[in-house]
Design a protein around this motif. Structure first.
Motif, mmCIF file in Angstrom:
data_model
loop_
_atom_site.group_PDB
_atom_site.id
_atom_site.type_symbol
_atom_site.label_atom_id
_atom_site.label_comp_id
_atom_site.label_asym_id
_atom_site.label_seq_id
_atom_site.Cartn_x
_atom_site.Cartn_y
_atom_site.Cartn_z
ATOM 1 N N LYS A 1 9.179 -18.695 62.713
ATOM 2 C CA LYS A 1 9.729 -20.021 63.014
ATOM 3 C C LYS A 1 11.164 -19.897 63.526
ATOM 4 C CE LYS A 1 7.268 -22.651 59.432
ATOM 5 N NZ LYS A 1 6.879 -23.851 60.142
ATOM 6 N N ASP A 2 11.672 -20.996 64.046
ATOM 7 C CA ASP A 2 13.061 -21.051 64.497
ATOM 8 C C ASP A 2 13.995 -21.551 63.400
ATOM 9 O OD1 ASP A 2 12.560 -20.113 67.111
ATOM 10 O OD2 ASP A 2 11.913 -22.120 67.736
ATOM 11 N N VAL A 3 13.483 -21.702 62.184
ATOM 12 C CA VAL A 3 14.292 -22.156 61.047
ATOM 13 C C VAL A 3 14.134 -21.177 59.887
ATOM 14 C CG1 VAL A 3 14.155 -24.605 61.664
ATOM 15 C CG2 VAL A 3 12.431 -23.627 60.164
ATOM 16 N N ASP A 4 15.164 -21.148 59.022
ATOM 17 C CA ASP A 4 15.127 -20.293 57.843
ATOM 18 C C ASP A 4 14.182 -20.881 56.795
ATOM 19 O OD1 ASP A 4 17.144 -18.933 59.144
ATOM 20 O OD2 ASP A 4 18.749 -19.725 57.865
ATOM 21 N N LEU A 5 13.601 -20.010 55.978
ATOM 22 C CA LEU A 5 12.780 -20.439 54.853
ATOM 23 C C LEU A 5 13.564 -20.164 53.575
ATOM 24 C CD1 LEU A 5 9.323 -18.904 55.856
ATOM 25 C CD2 LEU A 5 10.302 -21.108 56.513
ATOM 26 N N ASP A 6 13.631 -21.157 52.703
ATOM 27 C CA ASP A 6 14.369 -21.026 51.446
ATOM 28 C C ASP A 6 13.426 -20.802 50.275
ATOM 29 O OD1 ASP A 6 16.991 -21.491 52.498
ATOM 30 O OD2 ASP A 6 16.486 -23.620 52.652
ATOM 31 N N THR A 7 13.875 -20.038 49.309
ATOM 32 C CA THR A 7 13.176 -19.806 48.051
ATOM 33 C C THR A 7 11.694 -19.506 48.297
ATOM 34 O OG1 THR A 7 14.697 -21.434 47.101
ATOM 35 C CG2 THR A 7 12.926 -20.629 45.696
ATOM 36 N N VAL A 8 11.439 -18.386 48.907
ATOM 37 C CA VAL A 8 10.065 -17.964 49.184
ATOM 38 C C VAL A 8 9.515 -17.298 47.914
ATOM 39 C CG1 VAL A 8 8.575 -16.577 50.659
ATOM 40 C CG2 VAL A 8 10.652 -17.597 51.604
ATOM 41 N N LEU A 9 8.466 -17.881 47.361
ATOM 42 C CA LEU A 9 7.814 -17.350 46.166
ATOM 43 C C LEU A 9 6.452 -16.801 46.571
ATOM 44 C CD1 LEU A 9 8.565 -20.389 43.840
ATOM 45 C CD2 LEU A 9 9.878 -18.275 44.039
ATOM 46 N N ILE A 10 6.152 -15.575 46.147
ATOM 47 C CA ILE A 10 4.895 -14.939 46.517
ATOM 48 C C ILE A 10 4.249 -14.379 45.259
ATOM 49 C CG2 ILE A 10 3.801 -13.176 47.953
ATOM 50 C CD1 ILE A 10 6.506 -13.229 49.601
ATOM 51 N N ALA A 11 2.995 -14.753 45.027
ATOM 52 C CA ALA A 11 2.211 -14.211 43.919
ATOM 53 C C ALA A 11 1.044 -13.447 44.523
ATOM 54 C CB ALA A 11 1.709 -15.327 43.010
ATOM 55 N N THR A 12 0.910 -12.178 44.165
ATOM 56 C CA THR A 12 -0.139 -11.348 44.747
ATOM 57 C C THR A 12 -1.091 -10.851 43.669
ATOM 58 O OG1 THR A 12 1.054 -9.249 44.528
ATOM 59 C CG2 THR A 12 1.490 -10.540 46.501
ATOM 60 N N LYS A 13 -2.343 -10.666 44.083
ATOM 61 C CA LYS A 13 -3.321 -10.052 43.190
ATOM 62 C C LYS A 13 -4.463 -9.492 44.025
ATOM 63 C CE LYS A 13 -6.227 -14.050 42.155
ATOM 64 N NZ LYS A 13 -6.783 -14.900 41.120
ATOM 65 N N GLY A 14 -5.146 -8.533 43.448
ATOM 66 C CA GLY A 14 -6.350 -7.992 44.041
ATOM 67 C C GLY A 14 -7.506 -8.299 43.110
ATOM 68 N N TYR A 15 -8.685 -8.565 43.692
ATOM 69 C CA TYR A 15 -9.825 -8.876 42.829
ATOM 70 C C TYR A 15 -11.142 -8.597 43.534
ATOM 71 C CZ TYR A 15 -10.205 -13.174 45.569
ATOM 72 O OH TYR A 15 -10.343 -14.069 46.596
ATOM 73 N N SER A 16 -12.169 -8.406 42.723
ATOM 74 C CA SER A 16 -13.555 -8.298 43.190
ATOM 75 C C SER A 16 -14.406 -8.958 42.112
ATOM 76 C CB SER A 16 -13.953 -6.834 43.398
ATOM 77 O OG SER A 16 -13.995 -6.158 42.159
ATOM 78 N N GLU A 17 -15.715 -8.777 42.217
ATOM 79 C CA GLU A 17 -16.614 -9.398 41.237
ATOM 80 C C GLU A 17 -16.355 -8.873 39.823
ATOM 81 O OE1 GLU A 17 -17.930 -7.595 43.995
ATOM 82 O OE2 GLU A 17 -17.809 -9.428 45.186
ATOM 83 N N ASP A 18 -15.973 -7.600 39.713
ATOM 84 C CA ASP A 18 -15.830 -7.005 38.377
ATOM 85 C C ASP A 18 -14.445 -6.419 38.090
ATOM 86 O OD1 ASP A 18 -16.229 -5.071 40.298
ATOM 87 O OD2 ASP A 18 -17.433 -3.775 39.018
ATOM 88 N N LYS A 19 -13.507 -6.549 39.016
ATOM 89 C CA LYS A 19 -12.159 -6.012 38.806
ATOM 90 C C LYS A 19 -11.121 -7.045 39.214
ATOM 91 C CE LYS A 19 -13.328 -1.222 39.744
ATOM 92 N NZ LYS A 19 -13.089 -0.065 40.586
ATOM 93 N N ILE A 20 -9.985 -6.992 38.528
ATOM 94 C CA ILE A 20 -8.852 -7.844 38.896
ATOM 95 C C ILE A 20 -7.569 -7.107 38.539
ATOM 96 C CG2 ILE A 20 -8.801 -9.119 36.718
ATOM 97 C CD1 ILE A 20 -8.049 -11.618 38.457
ATOM 98 N N THR A 21 -6.589 -7.177 39.431
ATOM 99 C CA THR A 21 -5.298 -6.564 39.157
ATOM 100 C C THR A 21 -4.391 -7.608 38.509
ATOM 101 O OG1 THR A 21 -4.310 -7.186 41.274
ATOM 102 C CG2 THR A 21 -5.528 -5.087 41.199
#
Length: 131
Positions: free
Chosen positions: A38-58
């Protein structure tokens, strides 16, 4: 009540997973990045990450970027090879001015691979992109 809430659509903000050479360890690593096209700044970027499948989750990993300048990118995290076999989800929330935006980016299992590489905007690196 719920139908009255306006959720603005996220545009020009992407998550990419890039295959990069790690000079310190002499290895090819997969690293996740957030891209602000974008042509504008982004403030307070919060990111939650995870990996998952049918039988596994990080475990969920949370990241904060105080400010992501216009037309820039920032590294989120390193992805281990074993995690690429899972669905990898990135929930991103940020402020643009006084408006809060929220979007979930999903890399489906096994889609992060060398056959799917493309040029990533702003970075001029090869990687896998989710818009």
């Amino acid at each position: 009540m719920k139908k009255d809430i306006q959720i603005p659509k996220v545009t020009d903000v992407y998550v990419a997973v890039v295959n990069e050479f790690n000079k310190e360890h002499q290895t090819q690593d997969w690293n996740a990045y957030i891209i602000n096209n974008k042509d504008v700044d982004l403030d307070t970027v919060l990111i939650a990450t995870k990996g998952y499948s049918e039988d596994k989750i990080t475990p969920v990993i949370r990241h904060t970027i105080k400010m992501l300048p216009a037309r820039s990118y920032a590294k989120i995290e390193y992805l281990q090879e074993a995690v690429l076999k899972l669905n990898n989800e990135f929930k991103v929330t940020f402020f643009e001015g006084n408006t809060m935006y929220d979007k979930t980016y999903l890399f489906r299992k096994n889609t992060i691979n060398k056959n799917a590489l493309q040029t990533i905007p702003l970075m001029q690196e090869k990687g896998v992109l989710v818009k």
